[in-house]
Motif scaffolding. Structure first.
Motif, PDB file in Angstrom:
ATOM      1  N   MET A  79       0.830  -1.200   0.000  1.00  0.00           N
ATOM      2  CA  MET A  79       0.000   0.000   0.000  1.00  0.00           C
ATOM      3  C   MET A  79       0.870   1.259   0.000  1.00  0.00           C
ATOM      4  O   MET A  79       0.605   2.219  -0.735  1.00  0.00           O
ATOM      5  CB  MET A  79      -0.927  -0.002   1.218  1.00  0.00           C
ATOM      6  CG  MET A  79      -2.001  -1.064   1.173  1.00  0.00           C
ATOM      7  SD  MET A  79      -3.036  -1.085   2.671  1.00  0.00           S
ATOM      8  CE  MET A  79      -3.741   0.567   2.588  1.00  0.00           C
ATOM      9  N   LEU A  80       1.938   1.236   0.802  1.00  0.00           N
ATOM     10  CA  LEU A  80       2.844   2.387   0.879  1.00  0.00           C
ATOM     11  C   LEU A  80       3.482   2.680  -0.475  1.00  0.00           C
ATOM     12  O   LEU A  80       3.477   3.819  -0.951  1.00  0.00           O
ATOM     13  CB  LEU A  80       3.918   2.111   1.934  1.00  0.00           C
ATOM     14  CG  LEU A  80       5.010   3.182   2.075  1.00  0.00           C
ATOM     15  CD1 LEU A  80       4.432   4.458   2.678  1.00  0.00           C
ATOM     16  CD2 LEU A  80       6.154   2.649   2.942  1.00  0.00           C
ATOM     17  N   THR A 128      16.762  -1.306   9.372  1.00  0.00           N
ATOM     18  CA  THR A 128      16.386  -2.173  10.488  1.00  0.00           C
ATOM     19  C   THR A 128      14.929  -1.945  10.875  1.00  0.00           C
ATOM     20  O   THR A 128      14.475  -0.803  10.969  1.00  0.00           O
ATOM     21  CB  THR A 128      17.291  -1.890  11.699  1.00  0.00           C
ATOM     22  OG1 THR A 128      18.657  -2.062  11.324  1.00  0.00           O
ATOM     23  CG2 THR A 128      16.967  -2.828  12.847  1.00  0.00           C
ATOM     24  N   LYS A 129      14.197  -3.049  11.083  1.00  0.00           N
ATOM     25  CA  LYS A 129      12.822  -2.961  11.565  1.00  0.00           C
ATOM     26  C   LYS A 129      12.818  -2.698  13.069  1.00  0.00           C
ATOM     27  O   LYS A 129      13.684  -3.217  13.775  1.00  0.00           O
ATOM     28  CB  LYS A 129      12.082  -4.282  11.300  1.00  0.00           C
ATOM     29  CG  LYS A 129      12.059  -4.732   9.849  1.00  0.00           C
ATOM     30  CD  LYS A 129      11.426  -6.117   9.764  1.00  0.00           C
ATOM     31  CE  LYS A 129      11.495  -6.691   8.365  1.00  0.00           C
ATOM     32  NZ  LYS A 129      10.946  -8.066   8.303  1.00  0.00           N
ATOM     33  N   PRO A 130      11.846  -1.931  13.574  1.00  0.00           N
ATOM     34  CA  PRO A 130      10.830  -1.178  12.820  1.00  0.00           C
ATOM     35  C   PRO A 130      11.424   0.092  12.242  1.00  0.00           C
ATOM     36  O   PRO A 130      12.401   0.634  12.774  1.00  0.00           O
ATOM     37  CB  PRO A 130       9.783  -0.860  13.891  1.00  0.00           C
ATOM     38  CG  PRO A 130      10.569  -0.776  15.159  1.00  0.00           C
ATOM     39  CD  PRO A 130      11.672  -1.793  15.032  1.00  0.00           C
ATOM     40  N   ALA A 185       8.437   7.110   6.000  1.00  0.00           N
ATOM     41  CA  ALA A 185       9.076   8.201   5.264  1.00  0.00           C
ATOM     42  C   ALA A 185      10.549   7.887   4.985  1.00  0.00           C
ATOM     43  O   ALA A 185      11.069   8.186   3.906  1.00  0.00           O
ATOM     44  CB  ALA A 185       8.953   9.506   6.057  1.00  0.00           C
ATOM     45  N   GLU A 186      11.214   7.264   5.968  1.00  0.00           N
ATOM     46  CA  GLU A 186      12.627   6.922   5.758  1.00  0.00           C
ATOM     47  C   GLU A 186      12.771   5.852   4.690  1.00  0.00           C
ATOM     48  O   GLU A 186      13.659   5.923   3.834  1.00  0.00           O
ATOM     49  CB  GLU A 186      13.258   6.440   7.059  1.00  0.00           C
ATOM     50  CG  GLU A 186      14.740   6.093   6.893  1.00  0.00           C
ATOM     51  CD  GLU A 186      15.398   5.592   8.159  1.00  0.00           C
ATOM     52  OE1 GLU A 186      16.628   5.369   8.127  1.00  0.00           O
ATOM     53  OE2 GLU A 186      14.697   5.413   9.173  1.00  0.00           O
ATOM     54  N   LEU A 187      11.890   4.846   4.721  1.00  0.00           N
ATOM     55  CA  LEU A 187      11.943   3.790   3.712  1.00  0.00           C
ATOM     56  C   LEU A 187      11.754   4.369   2.319  1.00  0.00           C
ATOM     57  O   LEU A 187      12.517   4.059   1.397  1.00  0.00           O
ATOM     58  CB  LEU A 187      10.879   2.736   3.997  1.00  0.00           C
ATOM     59  CG  LEU A 187      10.717   1.636   2.945  1.00  0.00           C
ATOM     60  CD1 LEU A 187      12.005   0.847   2.778  1.00  0.00           C
ATOM     61  CD2 LEU A 187       9.568   0.699   3.324  1.00  0.00           C
ATOM     62  N   LEU A 188      10.757   5.218   2.145  1.00  0.00           N
ATOM     63  CA  LEU A 188      10.511   5.812   0.832  1.00  0.00           C
ATOM     64  C   LEU A 188      11.690   6.679   0.389  1.00  0.00           C
ATOM     65  O   LEU A 188      12.063   6.670  -0.784  1.00  0.00           O
ATOM     66  CB  LEU A 188       9.231   6.644   0.860  1.00  0.00           C
ATOM     67  CG  LEU A 188       7.919   5.871   0.914  1.00  0.00           C
ATOM     68  CD1 LEU A 188       6.740   6.828   1.020  1.00  0.00           C
ATOM     69  CD2 LEU A 188       7.763   4.971  -0.317  1.00  0.00           C
ATOM     70  N   VAL A 192      14.432   4.376  -0.856  1.00  0.00           N
ATOM     71  CA  VAL A 192      14.074   3.810  -2.154  1.00  0.00           C
ATOM     72  C   VAL A 192      14.290   4.848  -3.260  1.00  0.00           C
ATOM     73  O   VAL A 192      14.879   4.557  -4.303  1.00  0.00           O
ATOM     74  CB  VAL A 192      12.617   3.319  -2.154  1.00  0.00           C
ATOM     75  CG1 VAL A 192      12.129   3.041  -3.571  1.00  0.00           C
ATOM     76  CG2 VAL A 192      12.484   2.069  -1.295  1.00  0.00           C
ATOM     77  N   GLU A 193      13.819   6.059  -3.028  1.00  0.00           N
ATOM     78  CA  GLU A 193      13.974   7.116  -4.025  1.00  0.00           C
ATOM     79  C   GLU A 193      15.448   7.405  -4.299  1.00  0.00           C
ATOM     80  O   GLU A 193      15.846   7.610  -5.450  1.00  0.00           O
ATOM     81  CB  GLU A 193      13.272   8.383  -3.524  1.00  0.00           C
ATOM     82  CG  GLU A 193      11.754   8.273  -3.501  1.00  0.00           C
ATOM     83  CD  GLU A 193      11.105   9.388  -2.705  1.00  0.00           C
ATOM     84  OE1 GLU A 193      11.839  10.318  -2.276  1.00  0.00           O
ATOM     85  OE2 GLU A 193       9.877   9.335  -2.489  1.00  0.00           O
ATOM     86  N   ALA A 194      16.255   7.420  -3.244  1.00  0.00           N
ATOM     87  CA  ALA A 194      17.685   7.696  -3.412  1.00  0.00           C
ATOM     88  C   ALA A 194      18.366   6.604  -4.230  1.00  0.00           C
ATOM     89  O   ALA A 194      19.194   6.888  -5.110  1.00  0.00           O
ATOM     90  CB  ALA A 194      18.350   7.830  -2.041  1.00  0.00           C
ATOM     91  N   LEU A 195      18.035   5.350  -3.947  1.00  0.00           N
ATOM     92  CA  LEU A 195      18.636   4.247  -4.697  1.00  0.00           C
ATOM     93  C   LEU A 195      18.244   4.297  -6.168  1.00  0.00           C
ATOM     94  O   LEU A 195      19.065   4.050  -7.058  1.00  0.00           O
ATOM     95  CB  LEU A 195      18.228   2.913  -4.079  1.00  0.00           C
ATOM     96  CG  LEU A 195      18.857   2.559  -2.731  1.00  0.00           C
ATOM     97  CD1 LEU A 195      18.261   1.262  -2.189  1.00  0.00           C
ATOM     98  CD2 LEU A 195      20.367   2.435  -2.858  1.00  0.00           C
TER      99      LEU A 195
END
Length: 238
Positions: free
Chosen positions: A19-20, A100-102, A106-109, A112-115
């Motif tokens: 969903m994210l 690392t979870k959790p 916003a950090e995950l996105l 991803v955008e940076a990569l």
């Protein structure tokens, strides 16, 4: 639209991440275990892989190693372990980032955008045809030709030859070949690699070790010697 492959076995986390990513404008596919993830990666050629370390059957480290044989696709690893040694292991194994979870959405996105920006969505995949003038190997059609003659190989022999060709000039250890050519290398001894190489040479018409492009490097492993004055072996994607 960039295509993300999510390899995660937790159904709740999978739903949340799909969903994210979808809401962020990404095309998302999913695999619930390592083997399915590799099949999906090979078939779909994603622009980025989000890979969980704690997968059943084949863990994230094994999946990452296989992915690196297929492509330079960016890989973001997710793990429940935050130790520095784990992060170093992931980066040394070829991961591009480690979270690392959790973690915060916003950090995950952002990662991803940076990569994706760094890679330019230009990952190369091992579905490319290999042709150096002597050997022609088509991964998509699963066909091999030597000096224009088609050679029938078993799936393991095909993967073994593919691994040697993709690393032409480099020495691959028996353990590296076990990982790349056998679906489940657990418990398979290195002697099996030796006999598989012998069978492969015979099928390709290279029974004489002195004349064979697949050479043994004593104490290290095996290497494919590209024919002299031949192209690099790279070709357009199949």
């Amino acid at each position: 639209m960039s295509h993300l492959l999510l390899v995660e076995d937790d159904p709740d986390l999978t739903l949340a991440l799909r969903m994210l990513f979808t809401r962020a404008g990404y095309d998302v596919s999913h695999a619930g275990n390592g083997r399915a993830g590799l099949r999906e990666a090979y078939a779909e050629h994603p622009d980025l892989v989000v890979l969980d370390v704690g997968l059943p059957e084949m863990d994230g480290w094994q999946v990452l190693e296989r992915l690196r044989d297929l492509s330079d696709v960016p890989v973001l690893m997710l793990t429940a372990h935050g130790q520095e040694t784990e992060k170093v292991r992931g980066l040394r194994a070829g991961a591009d980032d480690y979270l690392t979870k959790p973690f915060a959405n916003a950090e995950l996105l952002a990662r991803v955008e940076a990569l994706l920006r760094r890679s330019g969505s230009s990952a190369t995949w091992a579905s490319q045809i290999y042709d150096d003038g002597l050997v022609h190997l088509d991964p998509t059609q699963r066909r091999v030709y030597v000096s224009g003659r088609e050679v029938r190989l078993t799936p393991t022999e095909f993967r073994l030859l593919n691994a040697l060709l993709r690393h032409a000039g480099a020495v691959l250890s028996p353990n590296q070949l076990l990982t790349q050519a056998w679906d489940d290398p657990t418990g398979i001894g290195q002697e099996r690699v030796k006999f598989a190489v012998l069978r492969l040479r015979r099928k390709l018409g290279w029974s004489d070790p002195e004349d064979s492009p697949v050479e043994s490097v004593r104490g290290f492993g095996y290497r494919y010697r590209r024919p002299p004055n031949q192209p690099s072996g790279r070709a357009a994607r199949a």
